[in-house]
Design a protein around this motif. Sequence first.
Motif, PDB file in Angstrom:
ATOM      1  N   TRP A 179      -1.161  -4.132   0.208  1.00  0.00           N
ATOM      2  CA  TRP A 179      -2.332  -4.134   1.086  1.00  0.00           C
ATOM      3  C   TRP A 179      -1.847  -4.256   2.526  1.00  0.00           C
ATOM      4  O   TRP A 179      -0.977  -5.092   2.824  1.00  0.00           O
ATOM      5  N   PHE A 180      -2.436  -3.449   3.366  1.00  0.00           N
ATOM      6  CA  PHE A 180      -2.148  -3.479   4.797  1.00  0.00           C
ATOM      7  C   PHE A 180      -3.472  -3.565   5.536  1.00  0.00           C
ATOM      8  O   PHE A 180      -4.532  -3.313   4.969  1.00  0.00           O
ATOM      9  N   ARG A 181      -3.399  -3.914   6.822  1.00  0.00           N
ATOM     10  CA  ARG A 181      -4.623  -3.946   7.614  1.00  0.00           C
ATOM     11  C   ARG A 181      -4.325  -3.505   9.042  1.00  0.00           C
ATOM     12  O   ARG A 181      -3.204  -3.658   9.525  1.00  0.00           O
ATOM     13  N   GLU A 221      -0.474  -3.502   9.878  1.00  0.00           N
ATOM     14  CA  GLU A 221       0.469  -4.542   9.490  1.00  0.00           C
ATOM     15  C   GLU A 221       0.376  -4.852   8.009  1.00  0.00           C
ATOM     16  O   GLU A 221      -0.677  -4.699   7.392  1.00  0.00           O
ATOM     17  N   GLY A 222       1.483  -5.302   7.454  1.00  0.00           N
ATOM     18  CA  GLY A 222       1.518  -5.653   6.045  1.00  0.00           C
ATOM     19  C   GLY A 222       0.812  -6.953   5.763  1.00  0.00           C
ATOM     20  O   GLY A 222       0.937  -7.909   6.541  1.00  0.00           O
ATOM     21  N   VAL A 223       0.082  -7.008   4.664  1.00  0.00           N
ATOM     22  CA  VAL A 223      -0.629  -8.210   4.245  1.00  0.00           C
ATOM     23  C   VAL A 223       0.018  -8.805   2.999  1.00  0.00           C
ATOM     24  O   VAL A 223       0.356  -9.989   2.975  1.00  0.00           O
ATOM     25  N   ALA A 224       0.192  -7.982   1.971  1.00  0.00           N
ATOM     26  CA  ALA A 224       0.761  -8.470   0.715  1.00  0.00           C
ATOM     27  C   ALA A 224       1.249  -7.300  -0.115  1.00  0.00           C
ATOM     28  O   ALA A 224       0.712  -6.188  -0.002  1.00  0.00           O
ATOM     29  N   THR A 225       2.249  -7.549  -0.936  1.00  0.00           N
ATOM     30  CA  THR A 225       2.716  -6.546  -1.883  1.00  0.00           C
ATOM     31  C   THR A 225       2.879  -7.185  -3.255  1.00  0.00           C
ATOM     32  O   THR A 225       3.034  -8.407  -3.375  1.00  0.00           O
ATOM     33  N   ILE A 226       2.860  -6.338  -4.278  1.00  0.00           N
ATOM     34  CA  ILE A 226       3.034  -6.827  -5.646  1.00  0.00           C
ATOM     35  C   ILE A 226       3.853  -5.825  -6.435  1.00  0.00           C
ATOM     36  O   ILE A 226       3.616  -4.616  -6.381  1.00  0.00           O
ATOM     37  N   ASN A 227       4.827  -6.355  -7.144  1.00  0.00           N
ATOM     38  CA  ASN A 227       5.710  -5.518  -7.933  1.00  0.00           C
ATOM     39  C   ASN A 227       5.081  -5.211  -9.287  1.00  0.00           C
ATOM     40  O   ASN A 227       4.073  -5.795  -9.667  1.00  0.00           O
ATOM     41  N   TYR A 258      -6.052  -5.470  -6.526  1.00  0.00           N
ATOM     42  CA  TYR A 258      -7.058  -6.338  -5.921  1.00  0.00           C
ATOM     43  C   TYR A 258      -6.457  -7.144  -4.768  1.00  0.00           C
ATOM     44  O   TYR A 258      -5.256  -7.395  -4.728  1.00  0.00           O
ATOM     45  N   LEU A 259      -7.336  -7.556  -3.870  1.00  0.00           N
ATOM     46  CA  LEU A 259      -6.965  -8.517  -2.841  1.00  0.00           C
ATOM     47  C   LEU A 259      -8.118  -9.508  -2.714  1.00  0.00           C
ATOM     48  O   LEU A 259      -9.196  -9.150  -2.234  1.00  0.00           O
ATOM     49  N   MET A 268      -9.489  -2.901   9.370  1.00  0.00           N
ATOM     50  CA  MET A 268      -9.595  -1.915   8.302  1.00  0.00           C
ATOM     51  C   MET A 268      -8.464  -2.237   7.321  1.00  0.00           C
ATOM     52  O   MET A 268      -7.310  -2.368   7.736  1.00  0.00           O
ATOM     53  N   TYR A 269      -8.794  -2.370   6.061  1.00  0.00           N
ATOM     54  CA  TYR A 269      -7.810  -2.718   5.045  1.00  0.00           C
ATOM     55  C   TYR A 269      -7.477  -1.491   4.199  1.00  0.00           C
ATOM     56  O   TYR A 269      -8.383  -0.779   3.739  1.00  0.00           O
ATOM     57  N   TYR A 270      -6.183  -1.285   4.007  1.00  0.00           N
ATOM     58  CA  TYR A 270      -5.686  -0.129   3.279  1.00  0.00           C
ATOM     59  C   TYR A 270      -4.832  -0.576   2.101  1.00  0.00           C
ATOM     60  O   TYR A 270      -4.062  -1.535   2.224  1.00  0.00           O
ATOM     61  N   CYS A 271      -4.930   0.144   0.991  1.00  0.00           N
ATOM     62  CA  CYS A 271      -3.965  -0.077  -0.077  1.00  0.00           C
ATOM     63  C   CYS A 271      -2.937   1.045  -0.036  1.00  0.00           C
ATOM     64  O   CYS A 271      -3.195   2.132   0.494  1.00  0.00           O
ATOM     65  N   ALA A 272      -1.770   0.754  -0.572  1.00  0.00           N
ATOM     66  CA  ALA A 272      -0.658   1.683  -0.521  1.00  0.00           C
ATOM     67  C   ALA A 272       0.147   1.592  -1.803  1.00  0.00           C
ATOM     68  O   ALA A 272       0.147   0.550  -2.473  1.00  0.00           O
ATOM     69  N   ALA A 273       0.860   2.674  -2.113  1.00  0.00           N
ATOM     70  CA  ALA A 273       1.634   2.723  -3.353  1.00  0.00           C
ATOM     71  C   ALA A 273       2.939   3.463  -3.131  1.00  0.00           C
ATOM     72  O   ALA A 273       3.024   4.382  -2.298  1.00  0.00           O
TER      73      ALA A 273
END
Length: 125
Positions: A36-38, A46-52, A79-80, A92-97
């Motif tokens: 998740w970025f925002r 900017e980066g918010v959180a990542t999950i493996n 999810y966040l 604005m919140y974005y998901c990324a992969a």
Amino acid sequence: QVQLVESGGGSVQAGESVRLSCTASGYSLKNYCMGWFRQPPGKEREGVATINSDGRTTYADSVKGRFTISRDNAKNTLYLQMNGLKPEDTAMYYCAARYDYCSWWSLNTRYFDSWGQGTQVTVSS
């Protein structure tokens, strides 16, 4: 590239909670590093959180203890959970992969190659 669609944003008061979702289509996210970025108004993303894929998580210092990233591979959804929201979380919140194991630098926007269109979160005081 995988298609990502975010949902769950909205306008809330400071201290309230919001849960964002990001659903992928066409691909299984099981082996992807997800993040998740925002992007606050007038600022860089900017980066918010990542999950493996194994559930290991990384958080930006600004959200530690308030935000929780999680994934449901069976539902192909990221999810966040955002608790204790502050006006400075407005963005604005974005998901990324990325089809890879999360790296030490995965909170960097350049690490990811698939992005959603974003969902707006506005927090008023």
